[in-house]
Design an enzyme around this catalytic site. Sequence first.
Site, PDB file in Angstrom:
ATOM      1  N   THR A  44       0.830  -1.207   0.000  1.00 34.30           N
ATOM      2  CA  THR A  44       0.000   0.000   0.000  1.00 34.30           C
ATOM      3  C   THR A  44       0.866   1.260   0.000  1.00 34.30           C
ATOM      4  O   THR A  44       0.548   2.247  -0.670  1.00 34.30           O
ATOM      5  CB  THR A  44      -0.914   0.005   1.255  1.00 34.30           C
ATOM      6  N   HIS A  47       1.920   1.996  -3.436  1.00 34.66           N
ATOM      7  CA  HIS A  47       0.854   2.641  -4.220  1.00 34.66           C
ATOM      8  C   HIS A  47       0.800   4.135  -3.910  1.00 34.66           C
ATOM      9  O   HIS A  47       0.641   4.960  -4.804  1.00 34.66           O
ATOM     10  CB  HIS A  47      -0.507   2.011  -3.904  1.00 34.66           C
TER      11      HIS A  47
END
Length: 352
Positions: A44, A47
């Site tokens: 994450t 990202h």
Amino acid sequence: MTTNMKALRKMQPARGLSMEPTQVPAIGPTDVLVRVKTASICGTDLHIYGWDRWSQGRIKPPVTLGHEFCGVIEKVGDEVAALKAGDFVSAEMHVNCGHCHQCRVGEAHICPNVKIIGIDQDGAFADFVKIPASNIIKLDETIPEHYGAILDPLGNAVHTVLAGAIAGQSVLVTGCGPIGLMSIVVAKACGSSMVFATETNEHRRAMAKKMGVDVAINPATEDAVKRILGETSGTGVDVLLEMSGNPTAIQQGFKALRAGGRASLLGIPTESVPLDLVNDVIFKGATVQGIYGRRMYDTWEQMTALLKAGRLNLEPLFDERISLEKFESAFVKLQSGLAGKILLYPNGLSHN
Ligand code: NAD
Ligand code: ZN
């Protein structure tokens, strides 16, 4: 105590992150301030670093990243009795609301009002992080610090593996990223029989071998379903642990699942996934489960007990250890898909 600190932050709605001087968080009466010892980078975070479509819709800069970490309590709020300065801790970074239906019926891990520390609020890529005391997990001193830094993804693996029967069961793990790799170790520790894995990345198939998988299959060069059916006398595996989010891997996983088997899906696809519901779920009598986060706090109890008992050898998973300032090289290495878990040290490198 100093009021200034440094943190790895997203300052602008654009690609990249930067080390910034900032304030040590002020804590309320039910909070705890933790001095971060070791942190780790999650998919994450990659990202958010790359500022993809998901991050653009979710992240509100400026914010400090980091939700995988362990540290030592620096101070506790006035109403906190169960914890004290000096305690070795990690934390569940999903902060649930405590009032919704799911929170009331013991399913806080799927609270629709969840706020994630390190995504929605300032996280642990910093000298200090503020955490509600109820989310703190006190760690046994026998749990090594580098394991303490990866309890969040390890908890995803433990939650998925233990979401149904596992002892004596054959297992297919689709996708050998960090969580898939940890699932292999957890399944074996909990008494699974044969563990199969599919993974397109050669480096990660080699990691799966190091972590004890029985059969690692490259679905790009071999018919994975045929191979698994062949190795299970045409029956298929008892348990599918879906750890890739890849539509093809998901479809193959369902085809390789035996009738009456369990499919536990953790991987997050970025698109709709067509499934043959009739043949792969309904006629199969399959049990299909979505898995999100870690159960609060059953998963934490199971995971820390397994670690304390020395059941989980995750050593092959660990990669470089670097100071937080050198984050850039870690993100580049992780994006290549060739790294394991890289550990970040905001308060200087330690060696235990
Ligand atoms: P990761 O992206 O590092 O791992 C995914 C792996 O799947 C990669 O190694 C990739 O090479 C492999 N893969 C891609 N296509 C494949 C195919 N066709 N067949 C087999 N393998 C294939 O991710 P991770 O950090 O290990 O996380 C695993 C998944 O879980 C991700 O989708 C992530 O978004 C998701 N996730 C879900 C939760 C949750 O609470 N549900 C929490 C954390 C992560
Ligand atoms: Zn809730």
